[in-house]
Design a protein around this motif. Structure first.
Motif, PDB file in Angstrom:
ATOM      1  N   ASP A  22       0.738  -1.724   0.175  1.00 27.22           N
ATOM      2  CA  ASP A  22      -0.016  -0.245   0.105  1.00 27.22           C
ATOM      3  C   ASP A  22       1.069   1.595  -0.242  1.00 27.22           C
ATOM      4  OD1 ASP A  22      -2.549   1.405  -0.184  1.00 27.22           O
ATOM      5  OD2 ASP A  22      -2.825   1.463   2.105  1.00 27.22           O
ATOM      6  N   TYR A  23       0.368   2.559  -0.408  1.00 20.89           N
ATOM      7  CA  TYR A  23       1.465   3.130  -1.447  1.00 20.89           C
ATOM      8  C   TYR A  23       0.332   4.708  -0.187  1.00 20.89           C
ATOM      9  CZ  TYR A  23       2.958   0.665  -3.705  1.00 20.89           C
ATOM     10  OH  TYR A  23       4.192  -0.850  -4.047  1.00 20.89           O
ATOM     11  N   SER A  24       1.664   5.921   0.479  1.00 20.32           N
ATOM     12  CA  SER A  24       0.444   6.833   0.741  1.00 20.32           C
ATOM     13  C   SER A  24       1.598   8.055   0.187  1.00 20.32           C
ATOM     14  CB  SER A  24       0.361   6.732   1.879  1.00 20.32           C
ATOM     15  OG  SER A  24       1.860   6.668   2.988  1.00 20.32           O
ATOM     16  N   ILE A  25       0.778   9.005   0.343  1.00 20.23           N
ATOM     17  CA  ILE A  25       1.502  10.270  -0.096  1.00 20.23           C
ATOM     18  C   ILE A  25       1.436  10.819   1.327  1.00 20.23           C
ATOM     19  CG2 ILE A  25       1.286  12.578  -1.440  1.00 20.23           C
ATOM     20  CD1 ILE A  25      -0.898  10.602  -3.692  1.00 20.23           C
ATOM     21  N   ASN A  53      -6.285   9.353  -4.430  1.00 19.16           N
ATOM     22  CA  ASN A  53      -6.835  10.511  -4.399  1.00 19.16           C
ATOM     23  C   ASN A  53      -5.566  10.735  -5.217  1.00 19.16           C
ATOM     24  OD1 ASN A  53      -8.720   9.838  -2.214  1.00 19.16           O
ATOM     25  ND2 ASN A  53      -6.774   9.508  -1.065  1.00 19.16           N
ATOM     26  N   LEU A  54      -5.039  10.325  -5.660  1.00 20.20           N
ATOM     27  CA  LEU A  54      -3.484  11.584  -6.619  1.00 20.20           C
ATOM     28  C   LEU A  54      -4.684  12.412  -7.331  1.00 20.20           C
ATOM     29  CD1 LEU A  54      -1.209  12.371  -6.924  1.00 20.20           C
ATOM     30  CD2 LEU A  54      -0.975  10.736  -8.794  1.00 20.20           C
ATOM     31  N   LYS A  55      -5.382  11.839  -8.346  1.00 20.99           N
ATOM     32  CA  LYS A  55      -6.387  12.991  -9.174  1.00 20.99           C
ATOM     33  C   LYS A  55      -6.766  13.458  -8.223  1.00 20.99           C
ATOM     34  CE  LYS A  55      -9.828  12.135 -12.543  1.00 20.99           C
ATOM     35  NZ  LYS A  55     -10.825  11.300 -14.164  1.00 20.99           N
ATOM     36  N   ARG A  56      -7.859  13.556  -7.398  1.00 12.66           N
ATOM     37  CA  ARG A  56      -8.511  14.825  -6.577  1.00 12.66           C
ATOM     38  C   ARG A  56      -7.581  15.446  -6.326  1.00 12.66           C
ATOM     39  NH1 ARG A  56     -11.862  18.188  -6.986  1.00 12.66           N
ATOM     40  NH2 ARG A  56     -13.000  18.836  -3.878  1.00 12.66           N
ATOM     41  N   LEU A  57      -6.287  15.583  -5.537  1.00 13.60           N
ATOM     42  CA  LEU A  57      -5.628  16.561  -4.501  1.00 13.60           C
ATOM     43  C   LEU A  57      -5.468  17.204  -6.132  1.00 13.60           C
ATOM     44  CD1 LEU A  57      -3.462  16.905  -2.691  1.00 13.60           C
ATOM     45  CD2 LEU A  57      -2.121  15.441  -3.700  1.00 13.60           C
ATOM     46  N   ARG A  58      -4.672  16.666  -7.063  1.00  5.73           N
ATOM     47  CA  ARG A  58      -4.142  17.148  -8.167  1.00  5.73           C
ATOM     48  C   ARG A  58      -4.918  18.285  -8.174  1.00  5.73           C
ATOM     49  NH1 ARG A  58      -1.726  14.271 -13.274  1.00  5.73           N
ATOM     50  NH2 ARG A  58      -0.572  14.249 -12.047  1.00  5.73           N
ATOM     51  N   ARG A  72       0.533  17.901   4.994  1.00  4.27           N
ATOM     52  CA  ARG A  72      -0.878  17.054   5.871  1.00  4.27           C
ATOM     53  C   ARG A  72      -1.978  16.758   4.847  1.00  4.27           C
ATOM     54  NH1 ARG A  72      -4.953  18.272  10.218  1.00  4.27           N
ATOM     55  NH2 ARG A  72      -4.938  16.952  11.499  1.00  4.27           N
ATOM     56  N   MET A  73      -2.141  15.828   4.757  1.00  3.82           N
ATOM     57  CA  MET A  73      -3.398  15.319   3.613  1.00  3.82           C
ATOM     58  C   MET A  73      -4.722  16.011   4.090  1.00  3.82           C
ATOM     59  SD  MET A  73      -1.876  14.239   1.052  1.00  3.82           S
ATOM     60  CE  MET A  73      -3.036  13.722  -0.432  1.00  3.82           C
ATOM     61  N   LYS A  74      -5.060  15.430   5.759  1.00  2.00           N
ATOM     62  CA  LYS A  74      -5.972  16.206   6.173  1.00  2.00           C
ATOM     63  C   LYS A  74      -6.565  16.940   6.096  1.00  2.00           C
ATOM     64  CE  LYS A  74      -5.975  12.210   9.229  1.00  2.00           C
ATOM     65  NZ  LYS A  74      -6.066  11.416  10.761  1.00  2.00           N
ATOM     66  N   ASP A  75      -5.422  18.359   5.843  1.00  2.00           N
ATOM     67  CA  ASP A  75      -5.666  19.652   5.557  1.00  2.00           C
ATOM     68  C   ASP A  75      -6.572  19.736   4.628  1.00  2.00           C
ATOM     69  OD1 ASP A  75      -4.666  20.140   7.711  1.00  2.00           O
ATOM     70  OD2 ASP A  75      -2.693  20.794   6.696  1.00  2.00           O
ATOM     71  N   LYS A 101      -4.600   9.521   2.756  1.00  2.00           N
ATOM     72  CA  LYS A 101      -3.035   9.669   2.079  1.00  2.00           C
ATOM     73  C   LYS A 101      -3.178   8.412   1.154  1.00  2.00           C
ATOM     74  CE  LYS A 101      -0.385  11.008   6.299  1.00  2.00           C
ATOM     75  NZ  LYS A 101       0.561  10.387   7.287  1.00  2.00           N
ATOM     76  N   GLY A 102      -3.676   7.969   0.671  1.00  2.00           N
ATOM     77  CA  GLY A 102      -3.774   6.889  -0.094  1.00  2.00           C
ATOM     78  C   GLY A 102      -3.560   7.228  -1.443  1.00  2.00           C
TER      79      GLY A 102
END
Length: 336
Positions: free
Chosen positions: A42-45, A151-156, A139-142, A147-148
């Motif tokens: 499993d990979y996280s950001i 969620n890279l597409k949504r993060l971008r 901090r991704m929760k902000d 961290k999954g």
């Protein structure tokens, strides 16, 4: 090409490469061990940086404009604006920090930073022609994300919208007047053919009188001959006979022509200011008579009485400028 390659860097591509390298470099497990324990990867950001570059054709304006915009950004980037840029909701129990700061690193280059929670927005120059807007999230929760890697597409999408808002704010800050070395450029000599013509100094009284005379509306209609200009200067400024000769006037006219401030009208020996000459003459005359002159009089001769101040906006502005200059002098005296 680089932007297209970055857009193709999706979750599937990253996961495929991570699977390959973790299998090649990570620990190996036997079939018996894999049968006993359900193993998976499993990979996280943990930290992500997203930037956008604005490319200028030349580096001359970007440095001056950016320095001025940093000053405006420090004043206008309040906590409300910072939360709007990042998309945070502001409330009393908001954790983290909210402030803006300006750093000077790498030989005096400016870096404008805006902090919000555990995220930071930066803007700085790069490679002389790049203006970079950069966001860093620790901090991704902000951003209401876990961290999954899925969620890279949504993060971008979130960071793209945030950089758009930051760039829109800075576009207003970049739309500011900057220092233009007009007097410095005019003071440099120019070469016409094989002749070197001296520059125009801001303290040259003869040229100031000539510019003020040429600003008369009569010269813009049909131009004035040298004798007419000479008569107007001597009459308007009350010069004695021989104090300003025609030879001196012709020399000054030649100097203005060499700098592109004066032109002949057709084949006639009548002169008038060019468009550039009108603007330069206004700058010279107004600087001496409306800016430098009144302020210098208050500093070195006599300051007008504030109790009997005329009801004029210009005079009120002069009094404010006098008070500001005096405040600076007082602060310098205290520092010394």
């Amino acid at each position: 090409a680089l932007q297209a390659a970055a857009d193709r860097l999706s979750e599937e591509v990253l996961r495929k490469r991570l699977d390959y390298w973790t299998f090649a470099l990570g620990p190996k497990f036997s079939e018996k061990e894999r049968a006993r324990v359900p193993l998976y990867r499993d990979y996280s950001i943990n930290q992500v940086e997203y930037c956008r570059n604005f490319i200028f054709q030349r580096n001359a304006p970007i440095h001056k404009i950016f320095e001025r915009s940093c000053e405006m950004g420090l004043l206008n980037l309040t906590a409300d604006k910072v939360t709007q840029i990042f998309g945070f909701r502001k409330h009393k129990r908001l954790r983290g920090k909210f402030y803006t700061m300006l750093e000077k690193i790498d030989h005096g280059h400016h870096v404008l930073r805006a902090y919000a929670k555990d995220a930071v927005a930066r803007m700085y120059e790069k490679f002389s022609t790049f203006l970079r807007v950069e966001l860093c999230v620790n901090r991704m929760k902000d951003l209401r994300l876990n961290k999954g890697l899925e969620n890279l597409k949504r993060l971008r999408q979130i960071l793209t919208a945030a950089t758009d808002r930051f760039a829109s704010f800075e576009a207003q800050a970049l739309n500011v007047p900057v220092d233009f070395p007009l007097f410095q450029r005019l003071a440099l000599p120019v070469t016409v053919g094989k002749t070197k013509i001296p520059g125009i100094k801001i303290h040259d009284t003869r040229l100031l009188r000539l510019m003020e005379a040429l600003l008369h509306e009569g010269t813009q209609i049909h131009g004035w001959r040298t004798a007419e200009i000479h008569q107007r200067i001597t009459t308007a400024f009350g010069l004695a006979q021989g104090a300003y000769s025609l030879t001196q006037l012709r020399y000054d006219i030649r100097k203005l022509k060499a700098h592109g401030l004066l032109e002949r009208q057709g084949q006639r020996y009548c002169y008038r200011l060019t468009d550039k000459g009108v603007r330069v003459a206004l700058m010279f005359v107004l600087f001496h008579k409306r800016v430098c002159g009144p302020l210098a009089n208050s500093l070195f001769d006599r300051r007008p009485n504030q109790q009997q101040q005329p009801g004029s906006k210009i005079e009120a502005a002069y009094h404010k400028a006098d008070a500001a200059i005096q405040h600076i002098l007082d602060q310098l005296a205290v520092a010394a």
